[in-house]
Each structure stands twice: as C-alpha cells, then as structure tokens.
Design an enzyme around this catalytic site. Structure first.
Site, short mmCIF file in Angstrom:
data_model
loop_
_atom_site.label_atom_id
_atom_site.label_comp_id
_atom_site.label_asym_id
_atom_site.label_seq_id
_atom_site.Cartn_x
_atom_site.Cartn_y
_atom_site.Cartn_z
N SER A 1 0.85 -1.19 0.00
CA SER A 1 0.00 0.00 0.00
C SER A 1 0.88 1.24 0.00
CB SER A 1 -0.91 0.00 1.23
OG SER A 1 -1.38 1.31 1.48
N ASP B 1 -6.60 0.94 -8.74
CA ASP B 1 -7.73 1.87 -8.90
C ASP B 1 -8.48 1.67 -10.21
OD1 ASP B 1 -7.22 3.02 -6.46
OD2 ASP B 1 -6.04 4.68 -7.27
N ARG C 1 -15.12 6.11 -8.90
CA ARG C 1 -14.63 5.25 -9.99
C ARG C 1 -15.70 4.25 -10.46
NH1 ARG C 1 -9.56 7.17 -10.29
NH2 ARG C 1 -8.43 7.44 -8.33
C1 S3P Z 1 -2.96 5.98 -3.39
C2 S3P Z 1 -2.69 4.67 -3.17
C3 S3P Z 1 -3.64 3.59 -3.43
C4 S3P Z 1 -4.81 4.04 -4.30
C5 S3P Z 1 -5.33 5.37 -3.90
C6 S3P Z 1 -4.24 6.43 -3.97
C7 S3P Z 1 -1.92 6.99 -3.07
O1 S3P Z 1 -4.12 3.10 -2.21
O2 S3P Z 1 -5.85 3.09 -4.24
O3 S3P Z 1 -6.40 5.77 -4.76
O4 S3P Z 1 -2.02 8.13 -3.55
O5 S3P Z 1 -1.01 6.65 -2.32
P1 S3P Z 1 -3.30 1.98 -1.40
O6 S3P Z 1 -1.91 2.40 -1.39
O7 S3P Z 1 -3.88 1.93 -0.03
O8 S3P Z 1 -3.54 0.72 -2.17
#
Ligand code: S3P
Length: 452
Positions: A183, A332, A404
């Site tokens: 993440s 995403d 989305r």
């Molecule tokens: C993001 C990381 C992702 C993504 C989110 C934006 C970011 O989440 O789904 O829309 O900007 O760091 P995760 O890192 O929790 O998967």
C-alpha cells in the site's frame, strides 16, 4: 487562496445522476486532469518545505482541495492559479512550522489525505483529529496507526476507523517495518513520519506499490535509498521547495482508454499522461487482453515522473486471468477493467484483489452489482470475481458514492443495448472534475440529472 475547511460531503439538494445513451463511439484527443496521488503529495511536501513550491497541472478536485484546506488550516498559505496561469503556489512553513488547526480536519472522501496526513501529523507538537464523509469514516486506519505507534506516535482510532485522534508528539524513532499489504498510502505515511524520526526509517512491502512519495522526496532534496522491495530515509534538515509539473492521471485516463478499446472508430489520443511503471498495470492488463495501446514516452516531468501520449485503437478483447501480482499496479482501475472484461470474449478471473473491498466502496461488491444490473454474467469471490464476457443491456447502476464506479459504468453504456442510469455521481468531482464534459466531447451522450 484555499479556504480553510469548507465542507466536502453530502448531496447538495437531491441525488446527482447521469442518464447515458447507449452505443456510440469515442473519437478525438483528451488532456486528462492532473494525477491525484502526485497532487496530494506536492501540496503536503510543499507545505513543509523551505521556500515556495510552484505546481503546474495540480488536480483541483475535491480530494486534493481537502488536503489543501487541511494544510491551510495548519498555517500553510496555498494560492490557486491566477486567471491567466496554471500554477499553484505553496508557501512552505518548514518541517516544524505547521500550527495546531482550530478544529477537526475534514478530509471529505479522501483516503489518501487521511492516511498520509496521519503520518505527517503524528510527528507534530500539537494534537489533531481527522474526520471525513460517511465512506471515509468506514475505512480502515489501523494499517497506518500500527506502524506509526511503533515509531512512538500516539494515535487512537474508533474500532480501527476514523476519527483518527492524534496526540502531540513526544518524539519518534525510525523503524524497520515489514508491511503486511502493498500500500502506497501506508508506505507514504511511514516515510512522512520518518522525516521527523531519530535514526533510519525503513519500509519493506510484499509487492510493488506506487512510488510517487519516494520520487517526490528525492526532488525536494531528501535522499531516498531503495533496495529491492525496501525503501529507507533519514530525517533531513529541510525539504527544498522547487517547481513541480503534475502529469495527467493515468487512473482518470483509464476510463477513456477502456472506452476507446471497446468503441472507437478512429481511435483516441490521451496527451501528457503519467506513465510511472508503478501505475501502468492497467495498460499491461489491457494489452494482455488484446488491446491496441501505443505509448509514446516524452521527457520526464519536473518532479521526476515519466509522461507519455497514449494512443488507443478499437480492439477485440479476450478474457484473461489476473492475480495478486497484477493487482497493486492497477488497483484503482479494476472497476473499468471489469467493464472491459464483461465486454470481452471469454472468461476473466480476478484473484488476490481483496484490497478492493476497502476502497471508497467495497469495489468487488459494487462492480459485481453494477455488472449484474446490466445483464453481465459474474460471480463474486472473497478476493475477486469471475466475469464471463458477453453483451450488456441497459439498466440502473448505483455507484454508492464511489467516483470510480460511477465513471466505469458511464463508460459501460458505450456497449449497452439500452440507456444506463448511473446513480450517485456527485463524487466524480473528488478525482475527475469535468469527466462528463470530456466524455461528451469524445462522443458520448450524457444527461446530468438531479433526482429528488
Ligand atoms: C494511493 C494509493 C492507493 C490508491 C489510492 C491512492 C496513493 O491506495 O488506491 O487511490 O495516492 O497513495 P493503497 O496504497 O492503499 O492501495
């Protein structure tokens, strides 16, 4: 100038929805708005830098404005572009210059704002409380609170969810953290806290997640060391303000990339799109499905992000297997990828995608429900779904306030045999203001309604 803490939540006077005419095709060129992840980070790092950070191409969506308003409430001056220009100016207050906000920080729908700011605020000499809209208040926050507590932060959540209550910091120490999920939000929160910690802060991830934080820290003059799946930093003396160009958001482009694969006679060109390889999973997955996508890379944007023009031609798509190793790099884009799968030949099996259940909605459930509403054959699994390609009919799809989902099912109408009504479209403004106008210009027929 950005207002402090204006509310971002709720339907203002009825539920907004789209009535989308079926069929048609996309044609032309589009410049998609700025990347959301990079925009959040440029505001945050700009606010704690020394000097003025100029940002062109910043995404002025509700999520990013929530970040800007929170930083403004803590004393950073953020100027929106003048009428003639395209450049935001963030007057940095320095690493230790943020001030206690006058009230709770309301981050609307934005998980990125809440998770990254938790990392930044747990290192400050004042307390703060982070809240959001009903979707954000239901999202898991212990994934960031746990490692930050190991660093010495004092953070409380309510059963693992917001409000996130952060007490005044009494000093942080670097950790060597093995993250249980890939993440970027967790990694970034830890690195933000690491800017203030004693010793080395190290994060190792089980899979690749987007690396915008690492690139941007480096561009602000903070040495970042990457070894395999591990990234490490040490607290710098200062961040050095500079000029950043935010590329177009590939996650926003993805709706029109899929739309063009499904329905375009002359093809669609998307200009100035960010093509950081930690984000391009959607292109790889679509290519495996048979998509004709040409990526013409341009020189790297200021701020260290690669950009490209993307040309997409109508393509015959086939079903494929998508497993955990593909998921984080396209996390995403799954809603619109599943629309592509529903229109492809054969079966698409998605596994290892349980993270989709904790996004702005439970995206496994909301995608399955949406596809079923349009007559697709789909089986829900705990960690993904199985979609059997075929045809779509018209119907009503509730986005459950997930931007989305709303955009993915607007695109689905291109392949439907009857009109598609998409309910709860207001939150499209959290990531892609002007989406319906872009879609209309490219050839779709969308009526924006407010249902009472
Ligand atoms: C993001 C990381 C992702 C993504 C989110 C934006 C970011 O989440 O789904 O829309 O900007 O760091 P995760 O890192 O929790 O998967």
């Amino acid at each position: 100038m950005v207002d402090e803490q204006k509310p971002f939540v709720g339907n203002r006077g009825g539920m907004e929805s789209y009535l989308v005419e079926p069929g048609g095709s996309l044609a032309g060129e589009i410049i998609v708005p700025g990347d959301k992840s990079i925009s959040h980070r440029s505001l945050m790092f700009g606010a704690i830098a020394d000097g003025i950070t100029e940002i062109d191409g910043l995404l002025a969506s509700e999520d990013c404005l929530a970040t800007a308003a929170a930083l403004t409430a803590m004393g950073a001056k953020i100027e929106a572009p003048e009428m003639a220009g395209d450049c935001w100016r963030v007057h940095g207050v320095g690493l230790r210059g943020l001030k206690r906000p006058p009230g709770n920080l309301d981050l609307g729908n934005s998980g990125t704002s809440m998770r990254l700011l938790t990392g930044l605020l747990c290192a400050q000499s004042f307390s703060s409380t982070l809240v959001g809209d009903s979707s954000l208040m239901a999202r898991p926050m212990e994934r960031v609170a746990v490692p930050l507590r190991l660093m010495g932060a004092r953070i409380k959540t309510s059963d693992g969810r917001p409000p996130v209550m952060i007490e005044r910091c009494q000093g942080l120490t670097g950790i060597d953290y093995q993250a249980p999920v890939a993440s970027a939000q967790v990694k970034s929160a830890i690195l933000l806290a690491g800017l203030y910690a004693k010793g080395v802060t190290r994060v190792t991830e089980p899979g690749v997640s987007r690396d915008h934080t690492e690139r941007m820290l480096a561009s602000f003059g903070v040495p970042v060391i990457r070894k395999g799946m591990t990234v490490e930093i040490e607290a710098p003396a200062a961040l050095r303000a500079h000029r950043i160009s935010v590329p177009g958001d590939l996650s926003s482009a993805a709706f029109f990339i899929v739309g063009a694969c499904l329905a375009s006679n002359k093809g669609v060109t998307l200009r100035n799109v960010g093509v950081n390889t930690t984000r391009t999973g959607v292109i790889e997955i679509l290519r495996k499905m048979g998509a004709k996508i040409d990526v013409a890379t341009a020189p790297t944007a200021k701020g260290g992000e690669p950009i490209a023009d993307i040309r997409v031609a109508r393509s015959r798509l086939k079903g494929i297997d998508i497993d955990a190793s593909d998921v984080a790099l396209a996390i995403d884009e799954f809603p619109v990828l599943m629309v592509a799968a529903a229109c492809a030949e054969g079966v698409t099996r998605v596994s290892g995608a349980e993270e989709l259940r904790v996004k702005e909605s439970d995206r496994i459930r909301t995608v399955v429900d949406g596809l079923v509403a349009l007559g697709a054959k789909v089986d829900e699994k705990p960690d993904g779904m199985i979609v059997t390609g075929g045809s779509l009919k018209g119907g009503v799809v509730d986005s459950h306030g997930d931007h989305r989902i709303a955009m993915a099912f607007t695109i689905a109408a291109l392949m439907a045999s009857g009109p598609v009504r998409v309910l709860n479209t207001r939150n499209i403004a959290t990531s892609f203001p002007g989406f319906a106008d872009h879609a209309t210009r490219l050839g779709m027929a969308i009526t924006q309604e407010t249902l009472s």
